[in-house]
Every structure is written in structure tokens, then in C-alpha cells.
Design an enzyme around this catalytic site. Structure first.
Site, PDB file in Angstrom:
ATOM      1  N   LYS A   1       0.760  -1.267  -0.204  1.00 54.92           N
ATOM      2  CA  LYS A   1      -0.008  -0.153   0.067  1.00 54.92           C
ATOM      3  C   LYS A   1       1.076   1.176  -0.023  1.00 54.92           C
ATOM      4  O   LYS A   1       1.935   1.203   0.220  1.00 54.92           O
ATOM      5  CB  LYS A   1      -0.797   0.128   1.419  1.00 54.92           C
ATOM      6  CG  LYS A   1      -2.057  -0.957   1.156  1.00 54.92           C
ATOM      7  CD  LYS A   1      -2.914  -0.940   2.238  1.00 54.92           C
ATOM      8  CE  LYS A   1      -3.372   0.537   2.378  1.00 54.92           C
ATOM      9  NZ  LYS A   1      -3.929   1.088   1.338  1.00 54.92           N
TER      10      LYS A   1
ATOM     11  N   GLU B   1      -2.836   4.989   6.866  1.00 51.34           N
ATOM     12  CA  GLU B   1      -3.389   3.839   6.648  1.00 51.34           C
ATOM     13  C   GLU B   1      -3.179   2.476   7.527  1.00 51.34           C
ATOM     14  O   GLU B   1      -3.972   1.867   7.998  1.00 51.34           O
ATOM     15  CB  GLU B   1      -3.463   3.330   5.374  1.00 51.34           C
ATOM     16  CG  GLU B   1      -4.035   4.244   4.346  1.00 51.34           C
ATOM     17  CD  GLU B   1      -3.548   4.107   2.687  1.00 51.34           C
ATOM     18  OE1 GLU B   1      -4.169   4.497   2.037  1.00 51.34           O
ATOM     19  OE2 GLU B   1      -2.573   3.723   2.286  1.00 51.34           O
TER      20      GLU B   1
HETATM   21  C1  5RP Z   1      -2.914   4.859  -0.854  1.00 49.74           C
HETATM   22  C2  5RP Z   1      -3.206   3.615  -0.809  1.00 49.74           C
HETATM   23  C3  5RP Z   1      -4.166   3.002  -1.611  1.00 49.74           C
HETATM   24  O1  5RP Z   1      -5.280   2.326  -1.163  1.00 49.74           O
HETATM   25  C4  5RP Z   1      -3.665   2.212  -2.915  1.00 49.74           C
HETATM   26  O2  5RP Z   1      -2.718   3.316  -3.700  1.00 49.74           O
HETATM   27  C5  5RP Z   1      -4.785   1.883  -3.915  1.00 49.74           C
HETATM   28  O3  5RP Z   1      -5.306   2.973  -4.618  1.00 49.74           O
HETATM   29  P1  5RP Z   1      -6.238   2.944  -5.670  1.00 49.74           P
HETATM   30  O4  5RP Z   1      -7.524   2.510  -4.743  1.00 49.74           O
HETATM   31  O5  5RP Z   1      -6.502   4.185  -6.118  1.00 49.74           O
HETATM   32  O6  5RP Z   1      -5.977   2.095  -6.661  1.00 49.74           O
HETATM   33  O7  5RP Z   1      -2.462   3.020  -0.320  1.00 49.74           O
HETATM   34  O8  5RP Z   1      -1.910   5.430   0.103  1.00 49.74           O
END
Ligand code: 5RP
Length: 220
Positions: free
Chosen positions: A98, A107
Site C-alpha cells: 500500500k 492507513e
Molecule cells: C494510498 C493507498 C491506496 O489504497 C492504494 O494506492 C490503492 O489506490 P487505488 O484504490 O487508487 O488503486 O495505499 O496510500
């Protein structure tokens, strides 16, 4: 006009399915990213009462508030009933990468506080093995020395500092065993957070595929 892609449909389906897990009165962690942008309206549309939400980014907080979802300071809540978030990659055994949006520190804290951490994704996110890069957040203090210690595999990302003033970078080297890499990164005092989320953190995975949603339990 924004073009709606197949991935958008899959993200929306997965997000809507996960929104169905939230019940009246729950404390809810809201992730960050384009999949979560579909979760928020789905959650608001349920018209639940007594929700208490925390957001993992300013963007999520603003969208959630705009939809009438009650967002409060995380200082006021000790535990969350559920957290729902997206991912950049997920392996069959539940390892995540992530932090594509640089929000991985908040997160991870929110995921760790949740009794149930549900990951929502489109069908491009499952991978046989993690590929990377692995996002990092470095403490601002001594960031130059942290970068020197971590070596050339860590590259600064050209983005503003995090809301916690951290420096966003990416580990671009071999991942190999994700647990070993996670331990190596955690051993450096300059690393505030990395984007490797272990299966022990993940309860369930909702992957939109075509017109359906595949649900997988990672940790019961
Ligand atoms: C942000 C994250 C997002 O959850 C991850 O990048 C997925 O993003 P998306 O739903 O736009 O594909 O970790 O820091």
C-alpha cells in the site's frame, strides 16, 4: 469528461460490497485512493445512524464530509469496528503493498486499530508475488542520513510531505521475502512506516472481477 473504465466498475462493485458490511453505530476507518472514492458514496447512501468515522487522508476526509459522513479526530477513538481500504498489490496469502497515494502511515495505524480490516480492489491488484516498489514514509528529522543508510534502492518521491510532515520515498530493490524486508525497514529508526502490510493485519479481501466480486477471508 472522465471515462469510466472496466477497472472503475470493478472498484465500484468491490467498494459497494464492502460498504454493506458497515452497520449502525459502528466506528469506521476510511482508507484512501480511487477505490475508496467509490466506497464513500456507497456508505453515505446507506443512511446509517450513529457512525463514527476516521479518515486516513485529507482527500478522504473532505470527500466523506461532503457526503455527510461524520468524520472525527482519531484522538477520540481507541478502537475501530471496521476499516476499509484499497491496495496496490495483494498476494494469494494476503500480503499487501500500500501507499501508492503516500497515505500508508495513517492507513497502517487505522488498519491496526480495526477489529476487521477489509481490502477492496479491482482485478489488476492480485499478484502471484509482490513486485513493488514499496512506499516508505521517513521521519523528516535526519532524512538525509536515513536515505544514505538505506542506500540507492530507496528513491525520494516527488510529492509534498505527508500530513505528519514525513518524507515520502520508495524502496525499488528486490522484495524477496516480504517479512524479512519489512523487518529490515522497521529496524531503521528513520523509517516511520513502510507499505508492506502483513496478512495478520488483513481480515478480508473483496476483488471486483468483471461484473462480480470475489471475497476471500485472510484472517478469520
Ligand atoms: C494510498 C493507498 C491506496 O489504497 C492504494 O494506492 C490503492 O489506490 P487505488 O484504490 O487508487 O488503486 O495505499 O496510500
Amino acid at each position: 469528461m472522465r471515462v469510466v473504465t472496466g477497472a472503475d466498475t470493478e472498484k465500484k462493485l468491490a467498494a459497494e460490497a464492502a460498504a454493506g458490511l458497515v452497520e449502525d453505530g459502528m466506528t469506521v476507518g476510511l482508507g484512501t485512493g480511487s477505490t475508496i472514492a467509490f466506497l464513500l458514496p456507497a456508505l453515505a447512501a446507506r443512511g446509517l445512524s450513529g457512525l463514527r468515522c476516521v479518515a486516513t487522508s485529507v482527500a478522504t476526509e473532505e470527500q466523506a464530509r461532503g457526503l455527510g459522513l461524520p468524520v472525527e479526530d482519531f484522538d477520540r477513538l481507541q478502537r475501530l469496528d471496521i476499516a476499509i481500504d484499497g491496495t496496490d498489490e495483494v498476494t494469494p496469502d494476503g500480503w499487501l503493498i500500500k501507499g501508492g497515494g503516500g497515505a500508508h502511515l495513517r492507513e497502517k495505524i487505522v488498519a491496526a486499530a480495526a477489529a476487521r480490516f477489509v481490502v477492496v480492489a479491482d482485478s489488476s491488484k492480485p499478484v502471484a508475488e509482490l513486485r513493488g516498489p514499496v512506499p516508505l514514509e521517513l521521519f523528516r528529522f535526519g532524512a538525509a542520513s536515513t536515505l544514505a543508510r538505506l542506500g540507492p534502492e530507496v528513491v525520494l518521491r516527488d510529492v509534498p510531505p505527508s500530513p505528519d510532515r514525513g518524507v515520502i520515498a520508495d524502496y525499488r530493490g528486490e522484495i524477496g521475502n516480504p517479512a524479512a524486508l519489512a523487518a529490515r525497514l522497521e529496524a531503521d529508526p528513520g523509517v516511520a512506516a513502510h507499505g508492506l502490510f502483513p496478512p495478520a493485519l488483513v481480515s478480508e479481501l473483496f476483488v471486483g472481477r468483471g461484473n462480480g466480486v470475489e471475497r476471500t477471508t485472510i484472517r478469520a
